[in-house]
Design a protein around this motif. Structure first.
Motif, mmCIF file in Angstrom:
data_model
loop_
_atom_site.group_PDB
_atom_site.id
_atom_site.type_symbol
_atom_site.label_atom_id
_atom_site.label_comp_id
_atom_site.label_asym_id
_atom_site.label_seq_id
_atom_site.Cartn_x
_atom_site.Cartn_y
_atom_site.Cartn_z
ATOM 1 N N LEU A 110 0.878 -1.173 0.000
ATOM 2 C CA LEU A 110 0.000 0.000 0.000
ATOM 3 C C LEU A 110 0.911 1.218 0.000
ATOM 4 C CD1 LEU A 110 -2.777 1.417 0.372
ATOM 5 C CD2 LEU A 110 -2.423 1.176 2.847
ATOM 6 N N SER A 111 0.745 2.091 -0.997
ATOM 7 C CA SER A 111 1.662 3.233 -1.097
ATOM 8 C C SER A 111 0.925 4.456 -1.615
ATOM 9 C CB SER A 111 2.833 2.891 -2.027
ATOM 10 O OG SER A 111 2.370 2.519 -3.308
ATOM 11 N N GLY A 112 1.529 5.625 -1.367
ATOM 12 C CA GLY A 112 0.960 6.880 -1.815
ATOM 13 C C GLY A 112 1.442 8.021 -0.937
ATOM 14 N N PRO A 113 0.805 9.190 -1.050
ATOM 15 C CA PRO A 113 1.186 10.339 -0.217
ATOM 16 C C PRO A 113 1.064 9.998 1.267
ATOM 17 C CG PRO A 113 -0.313 11.006 -1.969
ATOM 18 C CD PRO A 113 -0.297 9.520 -1.979
ATOM 19 N N LYS B 38 4.414 6.300 3.990
ATOM 20 C CA LYS B 38 4.227 6.394 2.540
ATOM 21 C C LYS B 38 4.061 5.031 1.892
ATOM 22 C CE LYS B 38 6.874 10.665 1.682
ATOM 23 N NZ LYS B 38 5.777 11.411 1.019
ATOM 24 N N ASP B 39 4.563 3.994 2.571
ATOM 25 C CA ASP B 39 4.578 2.667 1.960
ATOM 26 C C ASP B 39 4.480 1.608 3.049
ATOM 27 O OD1 ASP B 39 5.365 1.055 -0.668
ATOM 28 O OD2 ASP B 39 6.495 0.198 0.988
ATOM 29 N N ILE B 40 3.569 0.658 2.865
ATOM 30 C CA ILE B 40 3.413 -0.462 3.782
ATOM 31 C C ILE B 40 3.477 -1.749 2.973
ATOM 32 C CG2 ILE B 40 1.792 -1.693 5.284
ATOM 33 C CD1 ILE B 40 3.020 0.662 6.659
ATOM 34 N N LYS B 41 4.289 -2.684 3.442
ATOM 35 C CA LYS B 41 4.406 -3.982 2.764
ATOM 36 C C LYS B 41 4.036 -5.092 3.736
ATOM 37 C CE LYS B 41 8.509 -5.722 1.914
ATOM 38 N NZ LYS B 41 9.829 -5.961 1.291
ATOM 39 N N VAL B 42 3.185 -6.015 3.277
ATOM 40 C CA VAL B 42 2.810 -7.189 4.068
ATOM 41 C C VAL B 42 2.772 -8.393 3.129
ATOM 42 C CG1 VAL B 42 1.470 -5.892 5.777
ATOM 43 C CG2 VAL B 42 0.341 -6.728 3.715
ATOM 44 N N TYR B 43 2.675 -9.574 3.712
ATOM 45 C CA TYR B 43 2.570 -10.801 2.923
ATOM 46 C C TYR B 43 1.246 -11.484 3.251
ATOM 47 C CZ TYR B 43 7.577 -10.045 2.447
ATOM 48 O OH TYR B 43 8.813 -9.496 2.192
ATOM 49 N N TRP B 44 0.508 -11.859 2.206
ATOM 50 C CA TRP B 44 -0.767 -12.559 2.375
ATOM 51 C C TRP B 44 -0.583 -14.043 2.112
ATOM 52 C CZ3 TRP B 44 -4.100 -14.940 -1.402
ATOM 53 C CH2 TRP B 44 -5.369 -15.290 -0.917
ATOM 54 N N HIS C 45 5.413 -0.315 12.060
ATOM 55 C CA HIS C 45 4.313 0.477 11.504
ATOM 56 C C HIS C 45 3.054 -0.325 11.218
ATOM 57 C CE1 HIS C 45 7.034 3.818 11.231
ATOM 58 N NE2 HIS C 45 7.832 3.186 10.398
ATOM 59 N N SER C 46 3.100 -1.639 11.366
ATOM 60 C CA SER C 46 1.919 -2.452 11.063
ATOM 61 C C SER C 46 1.743 -3.545 12.105
ATOM 62 C CB SER C 46 2.051 -3.071 9.660
ATOM 63 O OG SER C 46 3.240 -3.829 9.544
ATOM 64 N N GLN C 47 0.485 -3.980 12.271
ATOM 65 C CA GLN C 47 0.167 -5.023 13.231
ATOM 66 C C GLN C 47 -0.949 -5.905 12.674
ATOM 67 O OE1 GLN C 47 -1.695 -3.519 16.865
ATOM 68 N NE2 GLN C 47 -2.333 -1.666 15.754
ATOM 69 N N LEU C 48 -1.046 -7.133 13.190
ATOM 70 C CA LEU C 48 -2.035 -8.097 12.732
ATOM 71 C C LEU C 48 -3.265 -8.059 13.632
ATOM 72 C CD1 LEU C 48 0.447 -11.043 12.118
ATOM 73 C CD2 LEU C 48 -0.616 -9.628 10.374
ATOM 74 N N LEU C 49 -4.440 -8.227 13.027
ATOM 75 C CA LEU C 49 -5.699 -8.242 13.761
ATOM 76 C C LEU C 49 -6.499 -9.488 13.390
ATOM 77 C CD1 LEU C 49 -6.855 -4.517 13.345
ATOM 78 C CD2 LEU C 49 -5.642 -5.522 15.282
#
Length: 336
Positions: A68-71, A124-130, A101-105
């Protein structure tokens, strides 16, 4: 979103029924269904942020990188859903790439089925693995809610659709990209459950209960296959904490050569260790294992690795050309 007349009343009802009122720490489980952050204003129309993936096809157990990326944005909420029924519960589970910057729910009783922010810090950018589940629908779409500021946010930004093989995919949505179409895994991952095929012929196997299927939810499984000067080992069992294998000179714990598969934040770490009496294992600073892979799907933890029969340079590693007692343990893991 400017909605006239009756539609406005409906939108306000949804917000009051299932919304999140300012959760800067990202604990937004109440938004699992609607993905709506009710911040006292309507969502924006045209998204500024995009969702991208590194593949368009998947099989159950596969991993897909999602970005997920952007301004600059403060908050986010990411899910995967059945592309044919976007109002259905979240599908599959996620693995974090950055725990700062990220957590699992947990949504709809599916552990790690959503990802959110941990603070209001600008991103600006979040990377995760599905991770695709065993009962995945034929086509899955990624969705994201993004909060730029408290009153500026977008709900259910549509991302790419990924499909199981032999399923025709529609034209990629606006926010899908054609970059990185490779289906290679970002981590060494076992694509399908272990098999008992070859047990007693090509490899030595231990199963509990006897003759159980290592892909089932109640089977503990070990296999050893000699390959010239090394041994390939498979270890499997119903555990979301850890599995451990140990070679021992006797039937008592202590002075043993141990191998641990530990789940830390839905990412598996495979380590060698020494067991000193009846205390916590002492993890080795150097790892003597090769070709390490793992899989964690539907509560079944599996890992495999290869090690040389003789490892004179590694203290505590037993030679694998003699007889030992074998221990297999499982349990919960926390705080290392």
């Amino acid at each position: 979103m400017e909605l006239p007349g009756f539609a406005v009343a409906v939108w306000m009802f949804v917000c009051l029924y299932a919304c999140v009122v300012g959760y800067p720490n990202g604990k937004v489980r109440e938004a699992c269904t609607s993905m709506v952050p009710c911040h006292g204003s309507s969502p924006q129309l045209s998204p500024e942020h995009t969702i991208t993936v590194n593949g368009t096809e998947f099989k159950p157990g596969d991993i897909i990188e999602v970005r997920l990326s952007g301004p600059d944005f403060e908050g986010f909420f990411i899910q995967a859903r059945d592309a044919e029924h976007l109002d259905s519960p979240a599908v599959g589970s996620f693995v974090l790439a950055d725990q700062r910057h990220s957590q699992l729910l947990t949504c709809a009783r599916t552990k790690n089925s959503a990802v959110s922010h941990t603070s209001k810090a600008k991103k600006k950018d979040i990377k995760v693995y599905w991770i695709a589940p065993g009962d995945a629908p034929k086509r899955v779409q990624f969705l994201a809610t993004v909060v730029k500021k408290y009153r500026i946010f977008w709900v259910k930004i549509p991302g790419p659709i990924v499909s199981q093989p032999d399923v025709l995919s529609p034209t990629p949505p606006l926010h899908a990209t054609s970059e990185a179409m490779s289906t290679s895994h970002p981590v060494p991952y076992i694509s399908k459950p272990f098999s008992a095929s070859g047990c007693g012929i090509m490899k030595f196997c231990i199963r509990n209960p006897t003759n159980c299927d290592p892909g089932s939810a109640s089977c503990f499984f070990l296999s050893f296959q000699q390959e010239e000067s090394s041994v390939f080992i498979e270890m499997s069992g119903p555990s979301e904490g850890y599995l451990a294998l140990a070679f021992s000179h006797d039937q008592w714990m202590g002075g043993d050569d141990a191998y641990l598969c530990v789940n830390e934040g839905h990412r598996i770490h495979v380590s060698t260790a020494q067991l000193k009496e009846r205390s916590h294992p002492l993890l080795d600073s150097e790892n003597a294992l090769e070709d390490v892979s793992w899989r964690l799907v539907d509560g079944i933890l599996q890992c495999s690795f290869r090690r040389s029969i003789h490892l004179p340079a590694y203290k505590g590693r037993f030679n694998l050309d003699t007889s030992y007692y074998i221990f297999l343990a499982d349990g919960e893991a926390s705080e290392g």
